[in-house]
Design a protein around this motif. Structure first.
Motif, PDB file in Angstrom:
ATOM      1  N   ILE A  58      57.821  26.306  45.481  1.00 54.66           N
ATOM      2  CA  ILE A  58      56.740  27.287  45.523  1.00 54.66           C
ATOM      3  C   ILE A  58      57.202  28.606  44.920  1.00 54.66           C
ATOM      4  N   ALA A  59      58.415  29.030  45.261  1.00 58.06           N
ATOM      5  CA  ALA A  59      58.930  30.295  44.738  1.00 58.06           C
ATOM      6  C   ALA A  59      59.026  30.265  43.215  1.00 58.06           C
ATOM      7  N   VAL A  60      59.520  29.155  42.668  1.00 62.06           N
ATOM      8  CA  VAL A  60      59.672  29.044  41.212  1.00 62.06           C
ATOM      9  C   VAL A  60      58.313  29.009  40.525  1.00 62.06           C
ATOM     10  N   SER A  61      57.402  28.188  41.037  1.00 64.71           N
ATOM     11  CA  SER A  61      56.108  28.032  40.372  1.00 64.71           C
ATOM     12  C   SER A  61      55.269  29.304  40.447  1.00 64.71           C
ATOM     13  N   VAL A  62      55.300  29.998  41.579  1.00 64.02           N
ATOM     14  CA  VAL A  62      54.495  31.214  41.685  1.00 64.02           C
ATOM     15  C   VAL A  62      55.012  32.282  40.732  1.00 64.02           C
ATOM     16  N   ASP A  63      56.326  32.383  40.572  1.00 68.96           N
ATOM     17  CA  ASP A  63      56.878  33.371  39.646  1.00 68.96           C
ATOM     18  C   ASP A  63      56.540  33.026  38.194  1.00 68.96           C
ATOM     19  N   LEU A  64      56.613  31.743  37.847  1.00 66.02           N
ATOM     20  CA  LEU A  64      56.307  31.332  36.476  1.00 66.02           C
ATOM     21  C   LEU A  64      54.845  31.595  36.125  1.00 66.02           C
ATOM     22  N   VAL A  65      53.948  31.258  37.052  1.00 67.91           N
ATOM     23  CA  VAL A  65      52.526  31.454  36.775  1.00 67.91           C
ATOM     24  C   VAL A  65      52.182  32.940  36.742  1.00 67.91           C
ATOM     25  N   ARG A  66      52.787  33.713  37.624  1.00 61.40           N
ATOM     26  CA  ARG A  66      52.551  35.160  37.600  1.00 61.40           C
ATOM     27  C   ARG A  66      53.075  35.779  36.307  1.00 61.40           C
ATOM     28  N   TRP A  67      54.162  35.232  35.783  1.00 65.26           N
ATOM     29  CA  TRP A  67      54.701  35.727  34.517  1.00 65.26           C
ATOM     30  C   TRP A  67      53.739  35.417  33.366  1.00 65.26           C
ATOM     31  N   ALA A  68      53.130  34.234  33.414  1.00 68.81           N
ATOM     32  CA  ALA A  68      52.237  33.817  32.332  1.00 68.81           C
ATOM     33  C   ALA A  68      50.826  34.384  32.474  1.00 68.81           C
ATOM     34  N   LEU A  69      50.440  34.716  33.698  1.00 66.62           N
ATOM     35  CA  LEU A  69      49.067  35.158  33.963  1.00 66.62           C
ATOM     36  C   LEU A  69      49.066  36.627  34.380  1.00 66.62           C
ATOM     37  N   PRO A  70      48.558  37.513  33.541  1.00 64.77           N
ATOM     38  CA  PRO A  70      48.552  38.939  33.891  1.00 64.77           C
ATOM     39  C   PRO A  70      47.493  39.254  34.946  1.00 64.77           C
ATOM     40  N   PRO A  71      47.620  40.388  35.621  1.00 67.53           N
ATOM     41  CA  PRO A  71      46.589  40.804  36.576  1.00 67.53           C
ATOM     42  C   PRO A  71      45.243  40.971  35.871  1.00 67.53           C
ATOM     43  N   GLN A  72      44.185  40.613  36.568  1.00 69.85           N
ATOM     44  CA  GLN A  72      42.844  40.670  35.985  1.00 69.85           C
ATOM     45  C   GLN A  72      42.058  41.839  36.577  1.00 69.85           C
ATOM     46  N   ASP A  73      41.221  42.460  35.750  1.00 70.39           N
ATOM     47  CA  ASP A  73      40.441  43.594  36.244  1.00 70.39           C
ATOM     48  C   ASP A  73      38.952  43.474  35.932  1.00 70.39           C
ATOM     49  N   HIS A  74      38.517  42.284  35.521  1.00 72.89           N
ATOM     50  CA  HIS A  74      37.096  42.042  35.280  1.00 72.89           C
ATOM     51  C   HIS A  74      36.602  40.995  36.278  1.00 72.89           C
ATOM     52  N   LEU A  75      35.533  41.321  36.985  1.00 75.21           N
ATOM     53  CA  LEU A  75      35.031  40.415  38.016  1.00 75.21           C
ATOM     54  C   LEU A  75      34.678  39.036  37.470  1.00 75.21           C
ATOM     55  N   ALA A  76      34.262  38.976  36.210  1.00 73.85           N
ATOM     56  CA  ALA A  76      33.899  37.691  35.613  1.00 73.85           C
ATOM     57  C   ALA A  76      35.093  36.745  35.560  1.00 73.85           C
ATOM     58  N   VAL A  77      36.291  37.304  35.563  1.00 70.05           N
ATOM     59  CA  VAL A  77      37.514  36.497  35.583  1.00 70.05           C
ATOM     60  C   VAL A  77      38.097  36.452  36.994  1.00 70.05           C
ATOM     61  N   GLN A  78      38.038  37.570  37.698  1.00 68.68           N
ATOM     62  CA  GLN A  78      38.649  37.663  39.024  1.00 68.68           C
ATOM     63  C   GLN A  78      38.033  36.684  40.024  1.00 68.68           C
ATOM     64  N   ILE A  79      36.714  36.597  40.032  1.00 65.68           N
ATOM     65  CA  ILE A  79      36.045  35.751  41.026  1.00 65.68           C
ATOM     66  C   ILE A  79      36.375  34.270  40.833  1.00 65.68           C
ATOM     67  N   PRO A  80      36.236  33.719  39.608  1.00 66.31           N
ATOM     68  CA  PRO A  80      36.627  32.315  39.427  1.00 66.31           C
ATOM     69  C   PRO A  80      38.108  32.076  39.720  1.00 66.31           C
ATOM     70  N   LEU A  81      38.944  33.057  39.382  1.00 66.86           N
ATOM     71  CA  LEU A  81      40.375  32.917  39.636  1.00 66.86           C
ATOM     72  C   LEU A  81      40.649  32.855  41.135  1.00 66.86           C
ATOM     73  N   LEU A  82      39.980  33.707  41.878  1.00 65.86           N
ATOM     74  CA  LEU A  82      40.136  33.718  43.328  1.00 65.86           C
ATOM     75  C   LEU A  82      39.631  32.421  43.953  1.00 65.86           C
ATOM     76  N   LEU A  83      38.409  32.040  43.618  1.00 68.61           N
ATOM     77  CA  LEU A  83      37.818  30.842  44.216  1.00 68.61           C
ATOM     78  C   LEU A  83      38.593  29.587  43.823  1.00 68.61           C
ATOM     79  N   GLY A  84      39.001  29.526  42.557  1.00 72.24           N
ATOM     80  CA  GLY A  84      39.798  28.386  42.117  1.00 72.24           C
ATOM     81  C   GLY A  84      41.129  28.320  42.841  1.00 72.24           C
ATOM     82  N   GLY A  85      41.732  29.487  43.068  1.00 72.36           N
ATOM     83  CA  GLY A  85      43.001  29.530  43.785  1.00 72.36           C
ATOM     84  C   GLY A  85      42.873  29.056  45.221  1.00 72.36           C
ATOM     85  N   ILE A  86      41.785  29.419  45.874  1.00 70.93           N
ATOM     86  CA  ILE A  86      41.584  29.015  47.266  1.00 70.93           C
ATOM     87  C   ILE A  86      41.382  27.506  47.366  1.00 70.93           C
TER      88      ILE A  86
END
Length: 210
Positions: A97-125
């Protein structure tokens, strides 16, 4: 809907059906780390355990990683009265989990548009619910926190949905009282992860052949 009375979650030796179960374990843990990264990059709320970790970090002055380890060890001590047994999955949980979360966070920048944030959140859950069911269902030993809910489920006879949801809500409340940051994603996670895990678990749990 299947309940825990219809299947066992206690760890089983890795020698039984190792190819299927080890694959399920690894995939589940990688997906779990991915789901954590998706939620964190949505900027709409941490999951309840990370709210707790952040709150403890503020109170103690320890690093986030150190608090995570201390919390995991404390939770493992709670396994003793619940008669939970650690397994290879318990160790793999921390590493993969530690390795995968760091790799994905490295590849995926923080999002600031709701059109991306909401699907990202719901998909993550949703992905987190599936991932939890996969690695717990592999029956190679749950992670420290998931071992707590599977142990409580086994000892109380209550559903995974009820126990997991109650545990997440309690952890969230404690983290918030300690000063952790909660958002709409945190609340959605706390309320939905139990039902999601309950939904996926009967479909992926490993059962010995008759």
């Amino acid at each position: 809907m299947a309940t825990t009375a219809q299947f066992e979650l206690h760890p089983v030796t890795v020698r039984r059906d190792p190819a299927r179960r080890l694959t399920q374990l690894v995939v589940g843990l990688v997906l779990f780390g991915t789901s954590m990264a998706m939620m964190s990059r949505s900027l709409l709320g941490l999951n309840p355990w990370d709210v707790l970790h952040e709150g403890l970090m503020h109170r103690t002055g320890l690093t986030f990683g150190t608090v995570t380890v201390v919390t995991a060890v404390t939770v493992l001590l709670l396994w003793i009265p619940l008669r939970q047994r650690p397994g290879i999955g318990t160790i793999a949980n921390v590493v993969l989990i530690a390795v995968s979360v760091d790799l994905v966070r490295w590849a995926l920048p923080p999002q600031d548009h709701l059109a991306v944030q909401i699907p990202l959140l719901l998909g993550g859950i949703v992905l987190n619910g599936l991932a939890t069911a996969m690695y717990v269902g592999a029956r190679l030993g749950p992670g420290p926190r998931d071992g707590l809910f599977t142990g409580l489920t086994a000892r109380t006879g209550l559903s995974v949905r009820l126990v997991r949801t109650a545990l997440e809500v309690c952890v969230l409340a404690a983290g918030w009282l300690l000063g952790g940051t909660a958002g709409v994603g945190t609340v959605l996670f706390a309320l939905s992860i139990g039902p999601l895990t309950q939904l996926f678990l009967p479909r992926v749990v490993w059962r010995p052949r008759s």
